[in-house]
Design a protein around this motif. Sequence first.
Motif, PDB file in Angstrom:
ATOM      1  N   THR A  10      -1.473  -4.652  -4.511  1.00 49.75           N
ATOM      2  CA  THR A  10      -1.668  -5.746  -3.562  1.00 49.75           C
ATOM      3  C   THR A  10      -0.413  -6.558  -3.348  1.00 49.75           C
ATOM      4  OG1 THR A  10      -2.479  -7.120  -5.378  1.00 49.75           O
ATOM      5  CG2 THR A  10      -4.136  -5.940  -4.068  1.00 49.75           C
ATOM      6  N   GLN A  11       0.602  -6.352  -4.196  1.00 49.31           N
ATOM      7  CA  GLN A  11       1.842  -7.113  -4.055  1.00 49.31           C
ATOM      8  C   GLN A  11       2.903  -6.363  -3.233  1.00 49.31           C
ATOM      9  OE1 GLN A  11       0.315  -6.898  -7.235  1.00 49.31           O
ATOM     10  NE2 GLN A  11      -0.608  -8.902  -6.833  1.00 49.31           N
ATOM     11  N   ASN A  12       2.852  -5.040  -3.205  1.00 51.75           N
ATOM     12  CA  ASN A  12       3.957  -4.312  -2.578  1.00 51.75           C
ATOM     13  C   ASN A  12       3.525  -3.493  -1.360  1.00 51.75           C
ATOM     14  OD1 ASN A  12       2.603  -2.081  -3.555  1.00 51.75           O
ATOM     15  ND2 ASN A  12       4.125  -1.563  -5.120  1.00 51.75           N
ATOM     16  N   TYR A  13       2.334  -3.752  -0.832  1.00 52.21           N
ATOM     17  CA  TYR A  13       1.828  -2.867   0.232  1.00 52.21           C
ATOM     18  C   TYR A  13       2.638  -2.991   1.529  1.00 52.21           C
ATOM     19  CZ  TYR A  13      -0.435  -6.893   2.462  1.00 52.21           C
ATOM     20  OH  TYR A  13      -0.679  -8.081   3.088  1.00 52.21           O
ATOM     21  N   THR A  14       3.446  -4.054   1.663  1.00 49.19           N
ATOM     22  CA  THR A  14       4.263  -4.189   2.875  1.00 49.19           C
ATOM     23  C   THR A  14       5.666  -3.626   2.702  1.00 49.19           C
ATOM     24  OG1 THR A  14       4.992  -6.403   2.195  1.00 49.19           O
ATOM     25  CG2 THR A  14       3.003  -6.269   3.571  1.00 49.19           C
ATOM     26  N   ASP A  15       5.965  -3.060   1.550  1.00 50.79           N
ATOM     27  CA  ASP A  15       7.311  -2.556   1.273  1.00 50.79           C
ATOM     28  C   ASP A  15       7.623  -1.364   2.183  1.00 50.79           C
ATOM     29  OD1 ASP A  15       9.687  -1.709   0.300  1.00 50.79           O
ATOM     30  OD2 ASP A  15       9.053  -1.562  -1.798  1.00 50.79           O
ATOM     31  N   PRO A  16       8.625  -1.491   3.056  1.00 48.53           N
ATOM     32  CA  PRO A  16       8.915  -0.391   3.991  1.00 48.53           C
ATOM     33  C   PRO A  16       9.653   0.769   3.343  1.00 48.53           C
ATOM     34  CG  PRO A  16      10.490  -2.167   4.311  1.00 48.53           C
ATOM     35  CD  PRO A  16       9.505  -2.656   3.277  1.00 48.53           C
ATOM     36  N   HIS A 103      -3.547   8.621   2.353  1.00 42.09           N
ATOM     37  CA  HIS A 103      -3.733   8.090   1.006  1.00 42.09           C
ATOM     38  C   HIS A 103      -3.522   6.586   1.056  1.00 42.09           C
ATOM     39  CE1 HIS A 103       0.623   7.498   0.639  1.00 42.09           C
ATOM     40  NE2 HIS A 103       0.757   8.703   1.183  1.00 42.09           N
ATOM     41  N   GLU A 104      -3.757   5.924  -0.046  1.00 41.72           N
ATOM     42  CA  GLU A 104      -3.537   4.481  -0.133  1.00 41.72           C
ATOM     43  C   GLU A 104      -2.129   4.140   0.333  1.00 41.72           C
ATOM     44  OE1 GLU A 104      -4.594   0.787  -0.541  1.00 41.72           O
ATOM     45  OE2 GLU A 104      -5.845   2.020  -1.859  1.00 41.72           O
ATOM     46  N   GLY A 105      -2.050   3.200   1.287  1.00 45.03           N
ATOM     47  CA  GLY A 105      -0.750   2.799   1.812  1.00 45.03           C
ATOM     48  C   GLY A 105      -0.468   3.354   3.193  1.00 45.03           C
ATOM     49  N   THR A 106      -1.200   4.368   3.630  1.00 47.29           N
ATOM     50  CA  THR A 106      -1.009   4.885   4.987  1.00 47.29           C
ATOM     51  C   THR A 106      -1.940   4.136   5.933  1.00 47.29           C
ATOM     52  OG1 THR A 106      -2.633   6.650   4.638  1.00 47.29           O
ATOM     53  CG2 THR A 106      -0.319   7.161   4.202  1.00 47.29           C
ATOM     54  N   TYR A 107      -1.534   4.045   7.188  1.00 49.07           N
ATOM     55  CA  TYR A 107      -2.291   3.216   8.123  1.00 49.07           C
ATOM     56  C   TYR A 107      -1.991   3.642   9.560  1.00 49.07           C
ATOM     57  CZ  TYR A 107       2.233   0.888   8.637  1.00 49.07           C
ATOM     58  OH  TYR A 107       3.561   0.633   8.873  1.00 49.07           O
TER      59      TYR A 107
END
Length: 651
Positions: A10-16, A103-107
């Motif tokens: 939840t802390q790094n999900y915006t990390d490009p 997977h988790e993190g893809t959108y």
Amino acid sequence: MPLLADQWTTQNYTDPDRQRIYLKDIDCPKQWHDHLKQLIPPSLFYLNKLPEMFKGPGAKMVPSPDESVACSASGRLIAKPGDLMSCLPPCMRAENLMCYIGHEGTYTPAHQEMCASLGQNIMVEASDGSVEYGKATKPGSSIWFMTESKDRCVVAEYWMSTLGHDIDIEDHFAQINAWKAAPFKTYVVEQRPGDFILVPPLAAHQVWNRGTRTVKVAWNRTTAITLDMALHEALPHARMVCRDEQYKNKAIVFYSLEHYSDLLREVDDSDPWGPQVQMLLEDFRLLFELYTQILLSESFSRDPPKGKDIEDVPFDSNITCSYCRGNIFNRFLTCPWCVGEGDDTYDICMECYIMGRSCACISKLKWVEQFRWSELTGKHEKWRQQILKSTEDKSNKYASLPAKRAQLGKKTLAEICHEQMKRRPWADVTKPSIQQVEDADSENATHTRKRRKSYKSDINTKGGRCHICKCAEPMWKLASCSYCNLSYCYGSLFRAFNIQPRETMEMYHWMCPRCQKICSCAACRRDPTMNPYEPTCTLLGHDTRKVADPRSVESLVDFRQSNLRWLKKAGDDEVGRLKKHQEDADEKRNKALVDNSIQVEFPLAVNEYTKSAQIGSSAPGFSKDYGDIPVDPALEKLDRSFLTPPDSISQ
């Protein structure tokens, strides 16, 4: 995939910089297609054209006495297609039955379905948290953020004015706080294996994948209603940002009318007014109106080009505009001089040419058409006679094409293009311009102070000044008022008054903003009789030349410039603009409910709906069948027959 999924918190999900692997737009395996066809009602499935036997979930095995299936005299079943894309020849169809593995993190960023089509998405498999191949997995699911179709204008304005992105570009995934602060309702759904998501046309939505693995199959459907929305809303927006048009919407209209016409000719005269035939006729009439508008846009009436000036090419549905990349149905313009490698011609659609987009030649382009005009008009008259035979409405609604043209009261697209080619100068790209020669000479000359060139004499003889920006321009770059001596450049009209070049060019007698008492320039603002115009939406500006063919230029409007300066001059009431868009959306929706005699149990005001949504499932606006999920009350009042397949046959 476990390694990729486990890295996200939840802390790094915006990390490009973290790795994401989202397998998108994978061709669906035939085995999956065949299996899904047994589960999904045909009317909702991919490329449905004719009624098919269906014994899947929800199918009725015994017909009820009040249900009837339309048949032709030969016994052929009659029903409208579930997907009008199926009416195109197979070589012209867009393949859009695709698989998505994430997977988790893809959108998927916030977007609307292409060409205002209906979206269908079913999750077929996901990780369940068990140990696979010696590695622990996390349960897979997808979180959907969905808006309503009616809120598309306020969503687009919120995206541009508040979030600073254009939703038509599909480059921004909004965070939770952005959805919370939005002035429109947002529906949030967690999709798990077996869950079937239906996406309304032009409804903005975004998806976040969770867990170790999610596997989905998605496809799009085109109907008569979505074609109407595509031609009038989705395609103009796509043209502004130069998005490919994959679905060939105008060709779908043409071929769908052919299919509907054949079906109606086979209807048994003994029962011409059955429910299935009525639905068929309703679509046929709407498609015919769209076809009429297409032909009117391509019609000439005054001083048409000579036959020898029009090139004929066979229709294969694959000609696209070199600038906006939209699909071209029949008439367009091509440049005889700008031919690239491999005979790559420069073709421009009429809509783009009116906007000032073209190759560097600007003028002296050649007309091209893919159908004989007599063929198109002949089919129009044939289909018109079919409609007149099946309707009691004998008014001018279904008048002949020449009568419709006489009633139009404005210039058509083809007329504007023909007129503009006479006004706009031709730039010979095979020869360097005088300005280029002067610039080259100045580089070799000594650096001496030169007297600035005066444009006063040129203005008096060949051009004028824009009333807003005061820039000197040739007359072909200015819109001149028919009631005074003022001129406005098309860029100022676009940014300060939300007026497209076409809106001024199509008028036989155009009235400028000052004559309309809405001019917002500094001088006119001091006039107490003036009511300065306030822009209704934010225009961020896009450098579309980076996307268009390299030979392209913009000669009328610089679409890279935004209208933020004009918004600030008007007071920059962002909240007021959003509120106005929301009120307009609610008003249109309420009117549509009244027009269709749909009653709801409580007012549709936004604040009331939001208030009830916070109370719980016992409050109005929640379906008892769906627990705590808020359901659009209009849907609860609709005839639910579209959800229930008829007896072994798709509606």
